[in-house]
Write an enzyme that holds these catalytic residues in place. Structure first.
Site, PDB file in Angstrom:
ATOM      1  N   ASP A  23       4.460 -11.903   8.536  1.00 56.28           N
ATOM      2  CA  ASP A  23       3.793 -13.034   9.073  1.00 56.28           C
ATOM      3  C   ASP A  23       2.635 -13.639   7.973  1.00 56.28           C
ATOM      4  O   ASP A  23       2.182 -14.477   8.279  1.00 56.28           O
ATOM      5  CB  ASP A  23       2.906 -12.577  10.393  1.00 56.28           C
ATOM      6  CG  ASP A  23       1.831 -11.332  10.065  1.00 56.28           C
ATOM      7  OD1 ASP A  23       1.871 -10.868   9.050  1.00 56.28           O
ATOM      8  OD2 ASP A  23       1.420 -10.916  11.331  1.00 56.28           O
ATOM      9  N   SER A  24       2.644 -13.057   6.833  1.00 52.86           N
ATOM     10  CA  SER A  24       2.008 -13.766   5.781  1.00 52.86           C
ATOM     11  C   SER A  24       2.485 -15.159   5.489  1.00 52.86           C
ATOM     12  O   SER A  24       1.974 -16.004   4.836  1.00 52.86           O
ATOM     13  CB  SER A  24       2.449 -12.890   4.441  1.00 52.86           C
ATOM     14  OG  SER A  24       3.748 -12.524   4.323  1.00 52.86           O
ATOM     15  N   ASP A  66       8.489  -9.444  11.070  1.00 53.36           N
ATOM     16  CA  ASP A  66       7.041  -9.004  11.579  1.00 53.36           C
ATOM     17  C   ASP A  66       6.516  -9.619  12.634  1.00 53.36           C
ATOM     18  O   ASP A  66       6.726 -10.848  12.869  1.00 53.36           O
ATOM     19  CB  ASP A  66       6.215  -9.452  10.280  1.00 53.36           C
ATOM     20  CG  ASP A  66       5.151  -8.668  10.043  1.00 53.36           C
ATOM     21  OD1 ASP A  66       4.829  -7.680  10.565  1.00 53.36           O
ATOM     22  OD2 ASP A  66       4.273  -9.203   8.987  1.00 53.36           O
ATOM     23  N   GLU A  73       1.882  -3.717  13.733  1.00 57.12           N
ATOM     24  CA  GLU A  73       0.591  -3.257  13.055  1.00 57.12           C
ATOM     25  C   GLU A  73       0.001  -2.650  13.834  1.00 57.12           C
ATOM     26  O   GLU A  73      -0.021  -2.771  15.171  1.00 57.12           O
ATOM     27  CB  GLU A  73      -0.059  -4.717  12.780  1.00 57.12           C
ATOM     28  CG  GLU A  73       0.170  -5.479  11.415  1.00 57.12           C
ATOM     29  CD  GLU A  73      -0.415  -6.493  11.257  1.00 57.12           C
ATOM     30  OE1 GLU A  73      -1.728  -6.328  11.620  1.00 57.12           O
ATOM     31  OE2 GLU A  73      -0.140  -7.436  10.365  1.00 57.12           O
ATOM     32  N   LYS A  88       8.856  -5.156  12.605  1.00 61.42           N
ATOM     33  CA  LYS A  88       7.423  -4.552  12.374  1.00 61.42           C
ATOM     34  C   LYS A  88       6.334  -4.859  13.282  1.00 61.42           C
ATOM     35  O   LYS A  88       6.063  -5.868  13.530  1.00 61.42           O
ATOM     36  CB  LYS A  88       7.167  -4.955  10.801  1.00 61.42           C
ATOM     37  CG  LYS A  88       5.915  -4.323  10.290  1.00 61.42           C
ATOM     38  CD  LYS A  88       5.703  -4.125   8.906  1.00 61.42           C
ATOM     39  CE  LYS A  88       5.038  -5.519   8.446  1.00 61.42           C
ATOM     40  NZ  LYS A  88       3.704  -5.996   8.960  1.00 61.42           N
ATOM     41  N   GLU A 147      -1.020  -0.327   3.716  1.00 60.62           N
ATOM     42  CA  GLU A 147      -1.403  -1.412   2.996  1.00 60.62           C
ATOM     43  C   GLU A 147      -3.038  -1.257   2.368  1.00 60.62           C
ATOM     44  O   GLU A 147      -3.785  -0.670   3.467  1.00 60.62           O
ATOM     45  CB  GLU A 147      -1.429  -2.838   3.811  1.00 60.62           C
ATOM     46  CG  GLU A 147      -2.231  -3.837   2.905  1.00 60.62           C
ATOM     47  CD  GLU A 147      -1.630  -5.268   3.643  1.00 60.62           C
ATOM     48  OE1 GLU A 147      -1.085  -5.279   4.632  1.00 60.62           O
ATOM     49  OE2 GLU A 147      -2.291  -6.203   3.167  1.00 60.62           O
TER      50      GLU A 147
HETATM   51  O1  KIV Z   1       2.982 -10.066   6.415  1.00 64.14           O
HETATM   52  C1  KIV Z   1       3.547  -9.440   5.408  1.00 64.14           C
HETATM   53  O2  KIV Z   1       3.765 -10.285   4.256  1.00 64.14           O
HETATM   54  C2  KIV Z   1       3.155  -7.937   5.416  1.00 64.14           C
HETATM   55  C3  KIV Z   1       3.260  -7.433   3.893  1.00 64.14           C
HETATM   56  C4  KIV Z   1       1.983  -7.647   3.294  1.00 64.14           C
HETATM   57  C5  KIV Z   1       3.607  -5.912   4.146  1.00 64.14           C
HETATM   58  O3  KIV Z   1       2.784  -7.478   6.281  1.00 64.14           O
END
Ligand code: KIV
Length: 277
Positions: free
Chosen positions: A53-54, A92, A124, A122, A192
């Site tokens: 989600d980056s 994510d 968090e 994924k 992280e």
């Molecule tokens: O969103 C993302 O790119 C991440 C990575 C930094 C692990 O969660």
């Protein structure tokens, strides 16, 4: 793929990630958000692609991951999966797609797998409620990667993008979350921005592999945001980041040369033009 045994379609499986940990073979992970870079990562034989989600900062121009929606993630994960059909891809889950209820999490993670073809999701956080959600997803047949330490969706609650697990109390919290995520059924977890000794200790204490970012060399694998690692985002220079290429400079020079040649009318020349009949 460098990592040996593959699942159906040629990609690494969650069982293989466990074996890699047992064999001491590092897991190579990187983010991608589009078809071209996904194709490139597959060609480079990375073990795992994360549609992070980056996306929010790297591709959509937001200043955090918070505005990213499930539809955004699905749109980009579809493109990634089209580019890397034979690589294990993790989607994510964005902010508020799984936090409000287990039902939300099941519906949204189900959409992720059904509508994009990714192999896993994924989430968090490592507190009790998140762990209950992870168990429900795993029981529904959805592989889940955890993510603890700096969890960017909680940036305001954490008071900024800062190293976590400093001091005994906070280190203990992270240790407890790591154990709880494994117990809940996560097949792996991202660590992280943690002190390297803590990340190494946690990695050694778990049977499932850890994948670190800013968490030192003692993790079972590493993940980086592709645009940062390839130097496409030159203003972003955290201590943990190594630039493996300087694509911003190469791209800028290419665009400047193009502009110069168009203005000088030297492009297109005969070589790049079609003849008449
Ligand atoms: O969103 C993302 O790119 C991440 C990575 C930094 C692990 O969660």
């Amino acid at each position: 793929m460098s990592s040996g045994v593959r699942g159906r379609g040629g990609r690494t499986t969650i069982r293989r990630f466990l074996e890699m940990k047992q064999e001491g073979q590092p897991i190579v992970a990187m983010t991608a958000y589009d078809v071209l870079f996904a194709r490139l990562l597959q060609e480079a034989e990375v073990d795992l692609i994360l549609v992070g989600d980056s996306l929010g900062q790297v591709v959509l121009g937001y200043d955090s991951t918070i505005p990213v929606t499930m539809d955004d993630m699905i749109h980009h994960a579809r493109a990634v999966k089209r580019g890397a059909p034979d690589t294990f891809v993790v989607l994510d889950m964005p902010f508020m797609s799984y936090q409000a209820s287990v039902e939300d999490a099941l519906r949204n993670a189900g959409r992720a797998l059904k509508e994009t073809g990714v192999e896993a999701v994924k989430l968090e956080g490592g507190h009790e409620r998140t762990c209950e959600t992870i168990t429900a997803l795993v029981n529904a047949g959805i592989p889940v990667m955890g993510h603890i330490g700096l969890t960017p969706q909680s940036v305001h609650a954490l008071g900024g993008y800062r190293v976590q697990g400093r001091g005994e109390a906070d280190a203990d919290r992270i240790r407890t979350e790591a154990a709880a995520l494994q117990e809940a059924g996560a097949f792996s977890m991202v660590l992280e921005l943690l002190p390297a000794p803590l990340a190494e200790e946690i990695s050694k204490s778990l049977t499932v592999p850890t994948v670190g970012i800013g968490a030192g060399p003692g993790c079972d694998g590493q993940v980086l945001v592709l645009h940062d690692a390839l130097g496409l985002n030159p203003g972003f220079k955290p201590k943990f980041l190594k630039r493996f290429a300087e694509l911003h400079d190469v791209a800028l020079e290419g665009v400047r040369t193009y502009a110069r040649e168009v203005r000088a009318r030297s492009y297109p020349d005969a070589e790049h033009s079609f003849e008449g009949d």
